[in-house]
Structure formats: C-alpha cells, structure tokens
Design an enzyme around this catalytic site. Structure first.
Site, PDB file in Angstrom:
ATOM      1  N   GLU A  61      60.096  27.884  40.538  1.00  0.00           N
ATOM      2  CA  GLU A  61      60.908  28.745  41.398  1.00  0.00           C
ATOM      3  C   GLU A  61      62.326  28.191  41.418  1.00  0.00           C
ATOM      4  O   GLU A  61      62.599  27.184  42.080  1.00  0.00           O
ATOM      5  CB  GLU A  61      60.328  28.760  42.829  1.00  0.00           C
ATOM      6  CG  GLU A  61      61.074  29.693  43.746  1.00  0.00           C
ATOM      7  CD  GLU A  61      60.798  29.473  45.232  1.00  0.00           C
ATOM      8  OE1 GLU A  61      60.917  30.432  45.996  1.00  0.00           O
ATOM      9  OE2 GLU A  61      60.476  28.337  45.631  1.00  0.00           O
TER      10      GLU A  61
ATOM     11  N   ASP B 201      57.289  24.834  43.700  1.00  0.00           N
ATOM     12  CA  ASP B 201      58.046  25.414  44.810  1.00  0.00           C
ATOM     13  C   ASP B 201      59.439  24.790  44.886  1.00  0.00           C
ATOM     14  O   ASP B 201      59.599  23.573  44.749  1.00  0.00           O
ATOM     15  CB  ASP B 201      57.268  25.094  46.110  1.00  0.00           C
ATOM     16  CG  ASP B 201      57.748  25.874  47.305  1.00  0.00           C
ATOM     17  OD1 ASP B 201      57.711  27.104  47.254  1.00  0.00           O
ATOM     18  OD2 ASP B 201      58.151  25.237  48.299  1.00  0.00           O
TER      19      ASP B 201
HETATM   20  C1  NOJ Z   1      59.218  28.821  48.816  1.00  0.00           C
HETATM   21  C2  NOJ Z   1      58.033  29.706  49.102  1.00  0.00           C
HETATM   22  O1  NOJ Z   1      58.030  30.763  48.163  1.00  0.00           O
HETATM   23  C3  NOJ Z   1      58.176  30.205  50.517  1.00  0.00           C
HETATM   24  O2  NOJ Z   1      57.177  31.142  50.829  1.00  0.00           O
HETATM   25  C4  NOJ Z   1      58.143  29.035  51.471  1.00  0.00           C
HETATM   26  O3  NOJ Z   1      58.351  29.468  52.793  1.00  0.00           O
HETATM   27  C5  NOJ Z   1      59.224  28.026  51.101  1.00  0.00           C
HETATM   28  N1  NOJ Z   1      59.191  27.687  49.717  1.00  0.00           N
HETATM   29  C6  NOJ Z   1      59.067  26.752  51.909  1.00  0.00           C
HETATM   30  O4  NOJ Z   1      57.919  26.105  51.473  1.00  0.00           O
END
Ligand code: NOJ
Length: 558
Positions: free
Chosen positions: A249, A204
């Site tokens: 990501e 993430d």
């Molecule tokens: C990225 C995630 O894809 C998203 O859903 C989340 O709210 C944020 N990170 C914070 O953790």
C-alpha cells in the site's frame, strides 16, 4: 502461451480477492464470521475464479480499527476460530488452487500490545525503543491520516512521560524500525505465517513504515537505507517461500512509487496498488471521458519484470481522491457522493461502486470489464462480484464493511445469530440481500456474478494482460479507452465506453503480418480489419469489448 507463465510468478495474472473473515460467513451462529465459514466458501471463491485471497487482519486486536490495531502478531482473534481452523483454511485454499496473503501491519501496534505496555511503563525497557518517543515534538509535524479523529501525530503519554508518534489513531503507536531487535521480531513473525502456508503479505502503510529509517538514516550511518530494508523483507519472503509476494500500500505519485519496486532491480515490493490510476478512473467516470485514465496509464511507469501493478476500483477504506486537485475532487464528489455523509476525511467517499453509479448495471459491468482489462493484476473487494452497496446509516469507512450477502433473507445468510451482535449491520433497501445475494445470482447466466465469472476466466485466458506491455490506441472518441496489450505473439485489444452515448471508433492496432481477424471474446463474432489495417466499430452507451488478434488459421475458444 500460458505455459510460459511459470508458476513462481503466479501473481502476474492472479485474481486477488480481499475479505475480512469477521464479515464473510458465520459458521457457528455466534454472530461473527469465522475461519470455518470462510473455509466452507472457498469452493465458491474458486468458482468465481479467485486465485489469491487477501485476508484483512485476523490477529488478536483491540478492535478499534477493524483489526489493524494488533495486540498479538502470532495469534488468531478468538472470535474467528483457532490456529487449527486457520491451518485447515490454508490447506483447503491450497487444494483449490488459491493462495493466501494477509495484512502485514508493522507500521504500528495497538497501544494494548505488550510491547507498548512495557515500553510506556519503563524508560529502560528493551521495548522502549520499539516506538518513537520525543520530549519535544517537531514544530511542523505531518498531518494526521484520520483528521476527523486526531489533531496531531504526537500524543503525550502520562505513564511514559514523553510524546509518542502515531501516523494513524493515537491508540496505534508507530513502531520504530531503526531498532534492529524490532526488525528481527518482524521477520520472525513473517516467517511464522509463511511457515503456516501463506504466500506473502499485503503490506500496510509502506511509506510510513519506512519513515523512521528515512528520518534517522541521515544521522546514523549504521542504519539501513529505507529501501534496503524493504529489499531485505522481499528477499526474506523469497528465501522462505520461493514465490511469495509483498503487495504494498503506497499511495504516492507515480514518480515516488517507482522507488518502492526497487527502481533498478525490481527487488522491493512485488506489487503496488495503482492509487493514481484508480482516482483518474473516477474523474473520467464523472466526466464521461476516458482521457484522464488514458493519460494516467501513459504516465504510469513500467514496473520491472519482477514486479506488477495491482488494479482496483474499490477497497475496504474510503475511495480516496487525495491525488486529485480540489476542483477535480469536487467533480467526483458531486457525481458520486454529493451528500456530506458519504464523504470522509475531506478526501474520499465511503461508498461502494453500484450505488455510486446509480445502480446502472451497464455502467457497473463496463467498469469491472475495464478493471480486468487494465494491464496488471485485478483486486476485488468481497461483495463486488454481486454488486453489493454500502450501508448509508453506518458512518465512515465501516459503511462498506457490512456482512457478505449470500441469501435473500434479512441476515443475508451471513449468520443465524442475533443481528445486534453482528460486526456491522446488514445492508437494507435496494442493495440489501432481498435484491442482491449470491444464491439468486449463482445460476442466473445474466447475473452480475455470472458476468464476473466470465470476466475472471477471460482475464486468465489473456496472459498478456498480466505479462505484456500496453499501448493506448488513438481513436476519435474522448469517451472511449482503447488499449492494445501485447506479449510475445499474443495481443488483445480492449474498448470501454465511459459515456451514456454510443460512439463510433476507428483505430489502427499493431497487427501481425498475414491474414488477421479480431475475435470478440464475449460473443465469438469476428471483425476483419480494413485493408489499411484500421478497425472500425460502434460501441453502445457504456459498452465494452475485448478483441483477440489472431491470424485466420487459429481458432479462438470464447
Ligand atoms: C491502512 C489500512 O488500509 C486502514 O484500513 C487502516 O486503518 C490503516 N492502515 C491503519 O492501520
């Protein structure tokens, strides 16, 4: 051909499927999806052709960001089941040939995590430095990621007597990975889940995670370079599993993304989502013009051999359009989400694909065919395979996170529990379970689900899409994307028509010497190139075609 695709690089041509356990299937009637429910449906996923599951956070959490606000990195959210249920799920998945990766959320914790509770209550706590504190936050801080909820990335904590950094919500304080004890904790936790049989992580918010290292590295020589840290994480996963992955990501322009693969050696993130290509795809769809995506694919850096792009058309977040210009974003909003209630954060759409395409299944099928035809690894979000829509009355990103629709009844076969305790309401209306569900589509050869099954099979039988190199073929129609992807002696040509009008195309693929034919993989029909090596064909509105290049002596199974 596929024998060369050795199993330790299984991810090169995996079919990844993302789901949240709480909205997939409730096995015990308490209204919440659970691990036993997921385990029951692993055969369904195997039948669809899924080879890797990406599980959204299933850890104990404060549940203010759909589980991304973790309170215990070692646990299972009690609503979803027990550690035993988790082990059963992983074992069953492995038995069906499905790998499991899960979200690794270590940019931040919940403010209810014991680390933050200890950190905020005592300046001398060993956990204080696990977070980023300031008496006097910088004058020009970065903008908050969720501007509808937060006005600053720094919030003053009365108990701590200092400000703390949070790139997301204020209840998600950012971790400080400059702290070596925290870095030890992170790998220990990763090792725990790998030991339970996971095949890696979806990481993430990678740029934010590395940010503290980037900021402080200039001041402290003893800190690892941010990319060294990422390299250490990849090496750790490699050491512990042999073939585990980090799927990152990183929503940045291509030039900056390259570094996250480990530019020279490909030893950082194994895969990165192609956010830029995805956004150019939607711009092209809005215009009925394939050129924005063609340009993005041409500009996209070729990842090192040990890395890969992950393609997607939707995920659990907003369909972000942040890399488009204001005018381009407006075009996409006008085409696919004109109502302000469909838009979030001023940059994205909280919608699923079929409603955005006005329910036009020709268009939807063309887009999924394209998803699988793109060079890289396709990632599906649960429910895409049956054409689920969003819930228009649910605000924000939650609109696309509704219960999976298994059967035609009101609850979609998700749960026999009371609907008022479901994690999200079931979609109603045109895209509700009455019209869109697994049961009705499973044995219908004309259904979207059957189409998707054929697509996953076709993708798996074209390993060049995961392994090869891709060229945009020039041809006269601006609405058509013509790609030729080749690997060793294998080659596949894919054609996708972005427009609602038929197109005549002529292109000149790279052909091997000898007597060559192109076999259309959906129909089995063949085309013989003209003497000059060019190929001419007609694509109907929103048509798509996959053509395998072979010599006449080999027989394709289609
Ligand atoms: C990225 C995630 O894809 C998203 O859903 C989340 O709210 C944020 N990170 C914070 O953790």
């Amino acid at each position: 051909m596929s024998a060369k695709a050795t199993s330790d690089v299984w991810w090169k041509n995996a079919v990844v499927y993302c789901l949240d356990v709480e909205t997939f299937l409730d096995s015990d009637g308490d209204g919440c999806g659970d691990l036993k429910g997921l385990t029951d449906r692993l055969d369904y996923l195997a039948g669809l052709g899924v080879s890797c599951l990406w599980l959204m956070p299933f850890y104990p959490s404060n549940d203010r960001d759909d589980g991304y606000d973790i309170t215990d990195f070692y646990g299972i959210d009690g609503r979803l089941g027990t550690p035993g249920d988790f082990a059963e799920m992983i074992r069953t998945a492995s038995d069906r040939g499905i790998r499991v990766v899960a979200d690794l959320v270590v940019n931040h914790t919940s403010d209810q995590h014991p680390w933050f509770q200890a950190a905020r209550s005592d300046r001398d706590s060993p956990y204080r430095d696990f977070y980023v504190w300031s008496d006097d936050p910088p004058d020009n801080p970065p903008a908050p990621t969720f501007p509808d909820q937060e006005t600053s990335v720094w919030t003053f904590d009365e108990q701590a007597g200092q400000y703390y950094l949070h790139r997301f919500y204020r209840h998600q304080p950012d971790l400080n990975v400059t702290n070596p004890k925290l870095r030890d904790e992170i790998v220990k936790m990763m090792g725990f889940w790998l030991q339970l049989g996971m095949s890696g992580f979806r990481v993430d918010a990678v740029p934010f995670l590395l940010e503290t290292l980037g900021v402080d590295a200039a001041e402290a020589d003893s800190l690892p370079d941010p990319h060294t840290y990422l390299r250490e994480l990849r090496a750790f996963v490699g050491r512990r599993t042999g073939d585990g992955i980090l799927l990152g990501e990183v929503n940045l322009p291509f030039e900056q993304q390259t570094a996250f693969f480990g530019s020279d050696y490909g030893d950082e993130l194994t895969m990165q989502f192609d956010f830029v290509g995805m956004q150019q795809l939607y711009l092209g769809l809005a215009r009925g013009d394939a050129r924005p995506l063609a340009a993005a694919l041409t500009a996209r850096p070729t990842p090192p051999d040990s890395c890969q792009w992950a393609s997607f058309v939707r995920n659990h977040d907003e369909l972000t359009l942040d890399k488009l210009s204001d005018d381009e974003r407006r075009e996409v909003f006008d085409a696919f989400g004109p109502d302000p209630s469909m838009q979030v954060f001023g940059r994205g759409l909280a919608r699923r694909l079929p409603p955005m395409m006005g329910g036009d299944e020709r268009r939807v099928r063309m887009i999924y065919s394209l998803l699988f035809a793109l060079p890289g690894t396709p990632v599906l979000f649960y429910g895409e395979e049956i054409g689920m829509g969003e819930h228009p009355d649910v605000s924000g990103r939650q609109a696309v996170r509704t219960p999976m629709q298994w059967t035609p009844d009101e609850s979609g076969g998700f749960s026999r529990g009371p609907a008022d305790v479901f994690p999200a309401p079931v979609v109603t209306g045109v895209f509700g379970p009455g019209n869109v569900n697994v049961a009705d589509q499973l044995n219908d050869p004309d259904s979207l689900l059957s189409f998707m099954q054929r697509l996953t099979r076709r993708y798996r039988s074209c390993p060049e899409l995961g392994w090869g190199s891709c060229e945009v073929l020039s041809q006269p129609s601006s609405a058509v994307l013509a790609l030729q992807t080749s690997w060793d002696d294998a080659s596949v040509i894919t054609l996708h028509n972005f427009a609602d009008v038929a197109a005549e195309v002529r292109f000149r693929p790279t052909l091997p010497p000898g007597d060559v034919i192109l076999t259309e993989l959906a129909s089995g029909s063949t085309i013989r190139p003209d003497r000059d090596g060019s190929v001419q064909l007609r694509l109907e509105p929103y048509d798509h075609s996959w053509l395998r290049v072979t010599d006449t002596s080999s027989r394709e199974i289609t």
